[in-house]
Design a protein around this motif. Sequence first.
Motif, PDB file in Angstrom:
ATOM      1  N   LEU A  20       3.607  -0.701   9.629  1.00  0.00           N
ATOM      2  CA  LEU A  20       3.159   0.118   8.489  1.00  0.00           C
ATOM      3  C   LEU A  20       2.025  -0.737   7.704  1.00  0.00           C
ATOM      4  O   LEU A  20       1.215  -0.306   7.467  1.00  0.00           O
ATOM      5  CB  LEU A  20       4.079   0.569   7.738  1.00  0.00           C
ATOM      6  CG  LEU A  20       4.982   1.789   8.042  1.00  0.00           C
ATOM      7  CD1 LEU A  20       6.394   2.160   7.356  1.00  0.00           C
ATOM      8  CD2 LEU A  20       4.038   3.345   8.019  1.00  0.00           C
ATOM      9  N   PHE A  21       2.441  -2.150   7.650  1.00  0.00           N
ATOM     10  CA  PHE A  21       1.603  -2.798   6.901  1.00  0.00           C
ATOM     11  C   PHE A  21       0.396  -3.290   7.697  1.00  0.00           C
ATOM     12  O   PHE A  21      -0.566  -3.420   7.066  1.00  0.00           O
ATOM     13  CB  PHE A  21       2.635  -4.145   6.488  1.00  0.00           C
ATOM     14  CG  PHE A  21       3.286  -4.056   5.170  1.00  0.00           C
ATOM     15  CD1 PHE A  21       2.857  -3.567   4.230  1.00  0.00           C
ATOM     16  CD2 PHE A  21       4.594  -4.461   5.239  1.00  0.00           C
ATOM     17  CE1 PHE A  21       3.603  -3.236   2.991  1.00  0.00           C
ATOM     18  CE2 PHE A  21       5.483  -4.382   4.060  1.00  0.00           C
ATOM     19  CZ  PHE A  21       4.948  -3.944   2.925  1.00  0.00           C
TER      20      PHE A  21
ATOM     21  N   GLY B 206      -3.570  -3.032   6.460  1.00  0.00           N
ATOM     22  CA  GLY B 206      -4.303  -4.230   6.281  1.00  0.00           C
ATOM     23  C   GLY B 206      -3.777  -5.030   5.660  1.00  0.00           C
ATOM     24  O   GLY B 206      -4.036  -5.957   4.836  1.00  0.00           O
ATOM     25  N   GLU B 207      -2.293  -5.198   5.429  1.00  0.00           N
ATOM     26  CA  GLU B 207      -1.438  -5.919   4.728  1.00  0.00           C
ATOM     27  C   GLU B 207      -0.866  -7.083   5.753  1.00  0.00           C
ATOM     28  O   GLU B 207       0.406  -6.919   6.177  1.00  0.00           O
ATOM     29  CB  GLU B 207      -0.341  -5.406   3.970  1.00  0.00           C
ATOM     30  CG  GLU B 207      -0.952  -4.166   2.956  1.00  0.00           C
ATOM     31  CD  GLU B 207      -1.285  -5.096   1.736  1.00  0.00           C
ATOM     32  OE1 GLU B 207      -1.347  -6.114   1.635  1.00  0.00           O
ATOM     33  OE2 GLU B 207      -1.945  -4.468   0.866  1.00  0.00           O
ATOM     34  N   ALA B 208      -1.729  -7.947   6.235  1.00  0.00           N
ATOM     35  CA  ALA B 208      -1.556  -8.938   7.308  1.00  0.00           C
ATOM     36  C   ALA B 208      -0.189  -9.879   7.020  1.00  0.00           C
ATOM     37  O   ALA B 208       0.510 -10.027   7.625  1.00  0.00           O
ATOM     38  CB  ALA B 208      -2.527  -9.653   7.688  1.00  0.00           C
ATOM     39  N   GLU B 209      -0.340 -10.100   5.703  1.00  0.00           N
ATOM     40  CA  GLU B 209       0.767 -11.253   5.363  1.00  0.00           C
ATOM     41  C   GLU B 209       2.244 -10.498   5.276  1.00  0.00           C
ATOM     42  O   GLU B 209       3.174 -11.051   5.669  1.00  0.00           O
ATOM     43  CB  GLU B 209       0.435 -12.000   3.935  1.00  0.00           C
ATOM     44  CG  GLU B 209       1.220 -13.152   3.620  1.00  0.00           C
ATOM     45  CD  GLU B 209       0.799 -13.697   2.177  1.00  0.00           C
ATOM     46  OE1 GLU B 209       1.750 -14.285   1.492  1.00  0.00           O
ATOM     47  OE2 GLU B 209      -0.316 -13.368   1.762  1.00  0.00           O
ATOM     48  N   GLU B 210       2.134  -9.513   4.844  1.00  0.00           N
ATOM     49  CA  GLU B 210       3.146  -8.405   4.730  1.00  0.00           C
ATOM     50  C   GLU B 210       3.870  -8.242   6.083  1.00  0.00           C
ATOM     51  O   GLU B 210       4.951  -8.311   6.428  1.00  0.00           O
ATOM     52  CB  GLU B 210       3.036  -7.531   3.833  1.00  0.00           C
ATOM     53  CG  GLU B 210       2.744  -7.715   2.391  1.00  0.00           C
ATOM     54  CD  GLU B 210       3.984  -7.810   1.444  1.00  0.00           C
ATOM     55  OE1 GLU B 210       5.075  -8.155   1.889  1.00  0.00           O
ATOM     56  OE2 GLU B 210       3.695  -7.704   0.092  1.00  0.00           O
ATOM     57  N   ALA B 211       3.024  -7.985   6.778  1.00  0.00           N
ATOM     58  CA  ALA B 211       3.253  -7.551   8.339  1.00  0.00           C
ATOM     59  C   ALA B 211       3.839  -8.650   8.930  1.00  0.00           C
ATOM     60  O   ALA B 211       5.081  -8.590   9.694  1.00  0.00           O
ATOM     61  CB  ALA B 211       1.930  -7.177   8.894  1.00  0.00           C
ATOM     62  N   GLU B 212       3.344  -9.815   8.743  1.00  0.00           N
ATOM     63  CA  GLU B 212       4.101 -10.858   9.496  1.00  0.00           C
ATOM     64  C   GLU B 212       5.556 -11.471   8.917  1.00  0.00           C
ATOM     65  O   GLU B 212       6.296 -11.545   9.650  1.00  0.00           O
ATOM     66  CB  GLU B 212       3.070 -12.208   9.272  1.00  0.00           C
ATOM     67  CG  GLU B 212       3.685 -13.179   9.883  1.00  0.00           C
ATOM     68  CD  GLU B 212       2.549 -14.589  10.282  1.00  0.00           C
ATOM     69  OE1 GLU B 212       3.029 -15.725   9.928  1.00  0.00           O
ATOM     70  OE2 GLU B 212       1.536 -14.294  10.580  1.00  0.00           O
ATOM     71  N   ALA B 213       5.669 -11.420   7.726  1.00  0.00           N
ATOM     72  CA  ALA B 213       6.757 -11.578   7.222  1.00  0.00           C
ATOM     73  C   ALA B 213       7.981 -10.456   7.799  1.00  0.00           C
ATOM     74  O   ALA B 213       8.951 -10.870   7.810  1.00  0.00           O
ATOM     75  CB  ALA B 213       6.848 -11.471   5.524  1.00  0.00           C
ATOM     76  N   ALA B 214       7.550  -9.275   7.760  1.00  0.00           N
ATOM     77  CA  ALA B 214       8.406  -8.378   8.264  1.00  0.00           C
ATOM     78  C   ALA B 214       8.802  -8.786   9.771  1.00  0.00           C
ATOM     79  O   ALA B 214      10.028  -8.549  10.055  1.00  0.00           O
ATOM     80  CB  ALA B 214       7.894  -6.777   8.029  1.00  0.00           C
ATOM     81  N   ALA B 215       7.935  -8.924  10.726  1.00  0.00           N
ATOM     82  CA  ALA B 215       8.111  -9.313  11.683  1.00  0.00           C
ATOM     83  C   ALA B 215       8.855 -10.673  12.099  1.00  0.00           C
ATOM     84  O   ALA B 215       9.926 -10.472  12.854  1.00  0.00           O
ATOM     85  CB  ALA B 215       6.958  -9.658  12.720  1.00  0.00           C
ATOM     86  N   LEU B 216       9.013 -11.687  11.298  1.00  0.00           N
ATOM     87  CA  LEU B 216       9.493 -12.639  11.198  1.00  0.00           C
ATOM     88  C   LEU B 216      11.042 -12.174  10.945  1.00  0.00           C
ATOM     89  O   LEU B 216      12.006 -12.850  11.483  1.00  0.00           O
ATOM     90  CB  LEU B 216       9.237 -13.962  10.596  1.00  0.00           C
ATOM     91  CG  LEU B 216       7.762 -14.528  10.953  1.00  0.00           C
ATOM     92  CD1 LEU B 216       7.314 -15.441   9.699  1.00  0.00           C
ATOM     93  CD2 LEU B 216       8.132 -15.111  12.271  1.00  0.00           C
TER      94      LEU B 216
END
Length: 342
Positions: free
Chosen positions: A179-180, A184-194
């Motif tokens: 969703l992030f 276009g919320e790359a930073e939030e997306a990466e935090a979720a993946a981690l």
Amino acid sequence: MTESSTAARTEVARLRGSAGGGSGSDGSSPELAEALEQLATAATGEGDPGTAAAALEEAAGLWGRIPEPDHEGFYLLLAATVQRLRGDLGAARHNLERAAARDLPEAVRRAFGAERAEQALARGEHEAAYEGFGGVLAVLDARVDGPVRARILQRRAAATVTWEQWAQAAADLMDVQELFTAHGEAEEAEAAALGAALSVARVDPSTAEEVWSAVTSQAPRDGSAVAARGVTGGRIALLAEDPRLALDRFDAARQGALDATDPIAYLAAVGEAVAVAESPGEDAGAYGRLATAWVTVGDLLGAPAGRQLVRPLLLEGLRERLGTERFSAARGAYEARTRAGS
């Protein structure tokens, strides 16, 4: 007390005086409610959540008598949130009950659904929290409310983590990542993946490694990203019973935090690395990382801060865990290495 807080308190007192002085106001004026909102904002800014919550509750009561149900519900919600965050769960629940008895707009009721789930989570009622966040998700339009949906999914994942439902938490967080990314919320997306990688590592370290590798295959945006990736990767390696790899990743996290000039992230990475290095034959490495941290944090924040933040970890925490004899041997070995390398 700040200037804004003093001004807000003065204005509230003035309006209350006008209401009690026969001016024709019944004490339910929008002006007083708005002044209470300003007081709550100022009190929050100066770290006084008790005053903020009381002001918000009073403002909600005023809006209810005017009546303005949108405003009443909004301030009840804010009051409940502040009370929950300060640990006053009884008062927070009372405001939920007040809201349930009101005819509030649907959007406000939906927000109260999320707050009800948050309160369940704060009370340790993990299954109720999971179901509560699920109920909120059920009424969201995925096409319109993507970022909102992502944040509710994050909170549901928090409930499943505390409930130790690792696979479900990972699934929710991967949905958050998608969703992030779509918004276009790359930073939030990466935090979720981690977060997803670390959750699934509890049950399937190999899959966690794949998720982590997918994240780290992309160039990091900055040192803070390197630090977050390193700490997560190190924890995954520990769950896979590979302490040497974990130590390498924690050390990479230390360097990333240093590059980002982030002393808090740096100390977190140091703590992770020291915990791995504390073993017979590796004690000197544990001591050396803390000794280096003392100097590094001193360079970043000043020598007094370095002493205050690191000295307890080194001279109290590590020495207490190792014992005096083993601690002295670690220090001696580290100092010998340092002299040999100079």
